[in-house]
Every structure is written in structure tokens, then in C-alpha cells.
Design a protein around this motif. Sequence first.
Motif, mmCIF file in Angstrom:
data_model
loop_
_atom_site.group_PDB
_atom_site.id
_atom_site.type_symbol
_atom_site.label_atom_id
_atom_site.label_comp_id
_atom_site.label_asym_id
_atom_site.label_seq_id
_atom_site.Cartn_x
_atom_site.Cartn_y
_atom_site.Cartn_z
ATOM 1 N N ALA A 1 0.828 -1.208 0.000
ATOM 2 C CA ALA A 1 0.000 0.000 0.000
ATOM 3 C C ALA A 1 0.863 1.259 0.000
ATOM 4 C CB ALA A 1 -0.934 0.007 1.214
ATOM 5 N N LEU A 2 1.958 1.232 0.745
ATOM 6 C CA LEU A 2 2.820 2.409 0.804
ATOM 7 C C LEU A 2 3.516 2.648 -0.537
ATOM 8 C CD1 LEU A 2 3.422 4.559 2.877
ATOM 9 C CD2 LEU A 2 5.419 3.254 3.580
ATOM 10 N N LEU A 3 3.968 1.582 -1.187
ATOM 11 C CA LEU A 3 4.581 1.725 -2.505
ATOM 12 C C LEU A 3 3.568 2.274 -3.504
ATOM 13 C CD1 LEU A 3 7.129 1.389 -4.189
ATOM 14 C CD2 LEU A 3 6.418 -0.967 -4.651
ATOM 15 N N GLN A 4 2.326 1.821 -3.416
ATOM 16 C CA GLN A 4 1.278 2.340 -4.292
ATOM 17 C C GLN A 4 1.047 3.830 -4.025
ATOM 18 O OE1 GLN A 4 -2.532 0.407 -3.886
ATOM 19 N NE2 GLN A 4 -3.311 1.322 -5.756
ATOM 20 N N TRP A 5 1.034 4.245 -2.766
ATOM 21 C CA TRP A 5 0.838 5.650 -2.408
ATOM 22 C C TRP A 5 1.949 6.519 -3.004
ATOM 23 C CZ3 TRP A 5 3.396 9.460 0.340
ATOM 24 C CH2 TRP A 5 2.630 10.550 0.749
ATOM 25 N N TYR A 6 3.213 6.076 -2.882
ATOM 26 C CA TYR A 6 4.323 6.839 -3.452
ATOM 27 C C TYR A 6 4.226 6.886 -4.979
ATOM 28 C CZ TYR A 6 6.871 7.657 0.884
ATOM 29 O OH TYR A 6 7.256 8.116 2.125
ATOM 30 N N GLY A 7 3.730 5.827 -5.586
ATOM 31 C CA GLY A 7 3.546 5.818 -7.030
ATOM 32 C C GLY A 7 2.479 6.797 -7.475
ATOM 33 N N ILE A 8 1.351 6.823 -6.768
ATOM 34 C CA ILE A 8 0.250 7.718 -7.119
ATOM 35 C C ILE A 8 0.650 9.185 -6.963
ATOM 36 C CG2 ILE A 8 -2.031 8.536 -6.346
ATOM 37 C CD1 ILE A 8 -2.643 5.555 -5.665
ATOM 38 N N PHE B 1 3.820 10.594 -6.305
ATOM 39 C CA PHE B 1 5.142 11.075 -6.732
ATOM 40 C C PHE B 1 5.687 10.381 -7.975
ATOM 41 C CE2 PHE B 1 5.157 11.655 -2.027
ATOM 42 C CZ PHE B 1 5.020 13.032 -2.047
ATOM 43 N N GLY B 2 5.008 9.348 -8.449
ATOM 44 C CA GLY B 2 5.515 8.622 -9.609
ATOM 45 C C GLY B 2 6.694 7.723 -9.278
ATOM 46 N N VAL B 3 6.947 7.502 -7.997
ATOM 47 C CA VAL B 3 8.038 6.618 -7.570
ATOM 48 C C VAL B 3 7.475 5.205 -7.546
ATOM 49 C CG1 VAL B 3 9.639 6.050 -5.709
ATOM 50 C CG2 VAL B 3 9.101 8.434 -6.197
ATOM 51 N N THR B 4 7.929 4.371 -8.464
ATOM 52 C CA THR B 4 7.378 3.029 -8.605
ATOM 53 C C THR B 4 8.469 1.977 -8.657
ATOM 54 O OG1 THR B 4 7.388 3.189 -11.015
ATOM 55 C CG2 THR B 4 5.377 3.906 -9.895
ATOM 56 N N MET B 5 8.078 0.739 -8.452
ATOM 57 C CA MET B 5 8.930 -0.444 -8.638
ATOM 58 C C MET B 5 8.088 -1.429 -9.421
ATOM 59 S SD MET B 5 12.066 -0.849 -7.704
ATOM 60 C CE MET B 5 12.416 -2.569 -7.749
ATOM 61 N N LEU C 1 -1.338 17.491 -4.080
ATOM 62 C CA LEU C 1 -1.360 16.836 -2.770
ATOM 63 C C LEU C 1 -2.525 17.352 -1.923
ATOM 64 C CD1 LEU C 1 2.458 16.817 -2.002
ATOM 65 C CD2 LEU C 1 1.042 14.843 -2.613
ATOM 66 N N ARG C 2 -2.743 18.645 -1.942
ATOM 67 C CA ARG C 2 -3.856 19.218 -1.174
ATOM 68 C C ARG C 2 -5.195 18.714 -1.699
ATOM 69 N NH1 ARG C 2 -0.425 24.467 -1.122
ATOM 70 N NH2 ARG C 2 0.312 24.505 1.040
#
Length: 118
Positions: free
Chosen positions: A18-25, A27-31, A78-79
Motif C-alpha cells: 500500500a505504501l509503494l502504491q501511495w508513493y507511485g500515485i 510522486f511517480g516513484v514506482t517499482m 497533494l492538497r
Amino acid sequence: MAVSGIGGVFFRAKDPDALLQWYGIHFGVTMEGYEPWRQAAGPTVFMPFASNTDHWPAGKQWMINFRVTDLDALLSKLRQADIEVVTNPAWDAPETGRFARIQDPEGNPVELWEPPVE
């Protein structure tokens, strides 16, 4: 030099997927599979802080800082996603750039940094 850059940021999470998905949504930081996130070339600050720093919450051992190209647009996004954003004009300076702070869903501090225009 034997070291050419940061190879990864690794940390514990209650819900890693879930945290990786949040960073992807946000910030575009994905694996994707085993394909790592590709970041743009630019400066990376590697800086230990004193154990009693108030730069981020006392209960956290680390803070990640993401370099961004349009801080205002990201903060607006983000807001709109109901993510609390903290800014402080005292953090900003022409020689260092602009900053904002948020927390991820697990309370980890995240700093957003728009470097100064060169």
C-alpha cells in the motif's frame, strides 16, 4: 570514487504494498516488477543530522527528500488529495530553493525540494 550515487532507499513499513502504491500515485516513484524507478540526474544531499534535531519528528530516524521541478503544482495536487502540506517561508532561500513537508500514510516525514533555478 567507488560510489556513483544512491542505489536505493530501504525502510520498514506496516503495509509495504500500500505504501509503494501511495508513493507511485503521488510522486511517480514506482517499482514495476524488478524494474527500479529512474530518477532525473541532479544533486543528492547525504547529510546525517544530530540525534536531537527538530527538522523532522523525534520518533522517526530518517526523512526522505524528493527533488521536484514544480513545487506549486505538486502541492496543489497533494492538497486536492487531502494530504496535509506544511510550508514555511523561513525554509526557502534563493541559494537553496523552496521546501515543503508532508507525511506519508505511515507517518514518515517527506520533504519536497525545488532547487533554485541555475
